[in-house]
Design an enzyme around this catalytic site. Structure first.
Site, short mmCIF file in Angstrom:
data_model
loop_
_atom_site.label_atom_id
_atom_site.label_comp_id
_atom_site.label_asym_id
_atom_site.label_seq_id
_atom_site.Cartn_x
_atom_site.Cartn_y
_atom_site.Cartn_z
N CYS A 1 8.21 0.63 -2.08
CA CYS A 1 8.17 -0.66 -2.76
C CYS A 1 7.28 -1.64 -2.00
CB CYS A 1 9.59 -1.18 -2.95
SG CYS A 1 9.74 -2.50 -4.16
N HIS A 2 7.82 -2.74 -1.50
CA HIS A 2 7.07 -3.71 -0.71
C HIS A 2 7.04 -3.35 0.78
CE1 HIS A 2 7.74 -6.14 -4.34
NE2 HIS A 2 6.78 -6.93 -3.92
#
Length: 191
Positions: free
Chosen positions: A112-113
């Site tokens: 994800c991030h």
């Protein structure tokens, strides 16, 4: 059930605001394979997850970042979420901790991030990667070779996009931690 990951320990680098399932699902996969997971954090005692944008559960910190050493672990996981990577990427000890896994040729997993931490540590140039759609351009700008796939594997660096990809991501995490060190694992490719 095989215990393929027995005697393997995964460091999970996280602080408040991590996407909860991106920590709990890989942790469960490693533990189901016989491995151990330790939450490493700049926080002293507990960190709080997020379930999307809502506050999630609290988790005990196993090892304070100030005391953590990459040589005590077999691999590193950096979960995403909006706040977790943003805080970690501004923490010089977190960046040094992540870099040490690359230096020691150990597997690194990020979803994800989470790859934003690797960007700030200068570890993505020339690496094949993916991440959440909103950070894919950031990865490209930092020199990564980005594809929009559920999981991308590049010599011990395993990245994934979002919680929908956790099944494939978790399978690769178990596979890579069992393989151990990767001779071709590198910090980045110089131009």
């Amino acid at each position: 059930m095989t215990k393929r990951a027995e005697n393997r320990t995964l460091a999970i680098l996280a602080t408040d605001g991590f996407e909860q399932v991106e920590l709990t699902s890989p942790k469960e996969a490693i533990e189901n394979a016989g491995g151990t997971c330790k939450i490493v954090s700049p926080n002293d005692q507990r960190i709080q997850g997020n379930k999307h944008r809502e506050h999630g559960d609290w988790f005990d910190v196993d090892v304070k970042l100030d005391e953590a050493k990459a040589e005590d672990f077999d691999a590193l996981l950096i979960p995403g979420g909006l706040f977790n990577p943003d805080a970690l990427r501004r923490n010089s000890k977190a960046l040094a901790f992540a870099s040490a896994f690359f230096e020691q040729k150990k597997p690194v997993f990020s979803i994800c991030h989470g790859p934003q931490v690797l960007i700030s540590a200068g570890l993505v140039n020339g690496r094949k990667m993916t991440g959440f759609s909103a950070i894919q351009q950031d990865l490209k700008n930092a020199g990564a070779v980005v594809t929009d796939e559920p999981v991308v594997v590049d010599e011990g660096l395993v990245t994934s996009r979002n919680p929908d990809d956790l099944g494939q991501f978790n399978a690769k995490i178990v596979e890579e931690i069992c393989e151990g060190k990767h001779a071709a694992q590198r910090e980045s490719v110089t131009a």
